[in-house]
Design a protein around this motif. Structure first.
Motif, PDB file in Angstrom:
ATOM      1  N   THR A  50     -10.173  -4.135  -0.946  1.00  0.00           N
ATOM      2  CA  THR A  50     -10.846  -5.914  -1.442  1.00  0.00           C
ATOM      3  C   THR A  50     -10.957  -6.032  -2.693  1.00  0.00           C
ATOM      4  OG1 THR A  50     -12.717  -4.388  -2.219  1.00  0.00           O
ATOM      5  CG2 THR A  50     -12.805  -5.447  -0.035  1.00  0.00           C
ATOM      6  N   HIS A  51      -9.962  -4.963  -3.679  1.00  0.00           N
ATOM      7  CA  HIS A  51      -9.434  -5.224  -4.936  1.00  0.00           C
ATOM      8  C   HIS A  51      -7.808  -4.975  -5.615  1.00  0.00           C
ATOM      9  CE1 HIS A  51     -13.620  -3.969  -4.992  1.00  0.00           C
ATOM     10  NE2 HIS A  51     -13.965  -5.029  -6.140  1.00  0.00           N
ATOM     11  N   SER A  96       0.746  -1.186   0.075  1.00  0.00           N
ATOM     12  CA  SER A  96       0.697   0.125   0.273  1.00  0.00           C
ATOM     13  C   SER A  96       0.805   1.393  -0.071  1.00  0.00           C
ATOM     14  CB  SER A  96      -1.061   0.256   1.186  1.00  0.00           C
ATOM     15  OG  SER A  96      -0.151   0.277   2.164  1.00  0.00           O
ATOM     16  N   PRO A 145      -5.463   5.190  -4.883  1.00  0.00           N
ATOM     17  CA  PRO A 145      -7.046   3.781  -4.974  1.00  0.00           C
ATOM     18  C   PRO A 145      -7.541   4.737  -3.594  1.00  0.00           C
ATOM     19  CG  PRO A 145      -4.973   2.747  -3.990  1.00  0.00           C
ATOM     20  CD  PRO A 145      -4.641   4.394  -4.814  1.00  0.00           C
ATOM     21  N   GLY A 146      -9.025   4.337  -4.552  1.00  0.00           N
ATOM     22  CA  GLY A 146      -9.853   4.801  -3.176  1.00  0.00           C
ATOM     23  C   GLY A 146     -10.091   3.884  -2.185  1.00  0.00           C
ATOM     24  N   PRO A 147     -11.284   3.502  -1.250  1.00  0.00           N
ATOM     25  CA  PRO A 147     -11.272   3.120  -0.072  1.00  0.00           C
ATOM     26  C   PRO A 147     -11.363   1.166  -0.609  1.00  0.00           C
ATOM     27  CG  PRO A 147     -13.337   3.879  -0.903  1.00  0.00           C
ATOM     28  CD  PRO A 147     -12.097   4.810  -1.160  1.00  0.00           C
ATOM     29  N   GLU A 148     -12.009   0.892  -2.197  1.00  0.00           N
ATOM     30  CA  GLU A 148     -12.579  -0.023  -3.038  1.00  0.00           C
ATOM     31  C   GLU A 148     -11.477  -0.921  -2.943  1.00  0.00           C
ATOM     32  OE1 GLU A 148     -12.860   2.616  -4.666  1.00  0.00           O
ATOM     33  OE2 GLU A 148     -11.162   2.348  -5.968  1.00  0.00           O
ATOM     34  N   TYR A 149     -10.102  -0.492  -2.771  1.00  0.00           N
ATOM     35  CA  TYR A 149      -8.580  -0.995  -3.338  1.00  0.00           C
ATOM     36  C   TYR A 149      -8.435  -2.021  -2.619  1.00  0.00           C
ATOM     37  CZ  TYR A 149      -3.823  -1.383  -3.505  1.00  0.00           C
ATOM     38  OH  TYR A 149      -2.097  -2.560  -4.004  1.00  0.00           O
ATOM     39  N   ALA A 155      -7.494  -2.835 -11.053  1.00  0.00           N
ATOM     40  CA  ALA A 155      -7.401  -2.228  -9.356  1.00  0.00           C
ATOM     41  C   ALA A 155      -5.872  -0.943 -10.087  1.00  0.00           C
ATOM     42  CB  ALA A 155      -7.091  -2.701  -8.542  1.00  0.00           C
ATOM     43  N   GLN A 180      -6.425  -7.479  -7.935  1.00  0.00           N
ATOM     44  CA  GLN A 180      -6.841  -7.234  -9.970  1.00  0.00           C
ATOM     45  C   GLN A 180      -6.057  -6.681 -10.463  1.00  0.00           C
ATOM     46  OE1 GLN A 180     -11.348  -6.215  -8.427  1.00  0.00           O
ATOM     47  NE2 GLN A 180     -12.052  -8.432  -8.855  1.00  0.00           N
TER      48      GLN A 180
END
Length: 129
Positions: free
Chosen positions: A108-109, A52, A102-106, A115, A112
């Motif tokens: 869980t993604h 991250s 990246p946004g908060p969806e990162y 991403a 992929q």
């Protein structure tokens, strides 16, 4: 925009170690989430490891956990992949990938490839038995 250049690939023997480097051109490198993917002949590209931008937390594919280590040096704009105990099934082209803040969806993604917006050209790793 950022350019990514991988280096460190090559031909090694089973059990050897190798370190890949990925140099980024951006001065805001510390704001990029970074990852390594790989693609073996005839197979789809797969996630290997990610680190991250905020706290340098790491995630790994099960197939490399305990053998590979991802790290970053923000002062050098570089992310590394230390690969130990290499196996023939690690043979692949390894790609460095990046995504800016990246946004908060990162969360869980991260595994992929969708991403990540930026990709290197890839470096070949061949593990010979």
């Amino acid at each position: 925009q950022v350019q990514l250049i991988e280096s460190g690939g090559g031909l090694v023997q089973v059990g050897d170690s190798l370190r890949l480097s990925c140099a980024a051109s951006s001065r805001t490198f510390s704001s990029y989430a970074m990852a390594w993917f790989r693609q073996a002949p005839g197979k789809e590209r797969e996630f290997v490891a990610a680190i991250s931008w905020s706290d340098s937390s790491t995630n790994y594919a099960d197939s490399v956990k305990g053998r590979f280590t991802i790290s970053r040096d923000n002062a050098k704009n570089t992310v590394y992949l230390q690969m130990d105990s290499l196996k023939p099934e690690d043979t692949a082209v390894y790609y460095c990938a990046a995504d800016f803040e990246p946004g908060p969806e990162y969360i869980t993604h991260f595994y992929q490839d969708l991403a990540y917006n930026y990709w290197g050209q890839g470096t070949q790793i061949t593990v010979s038995s």
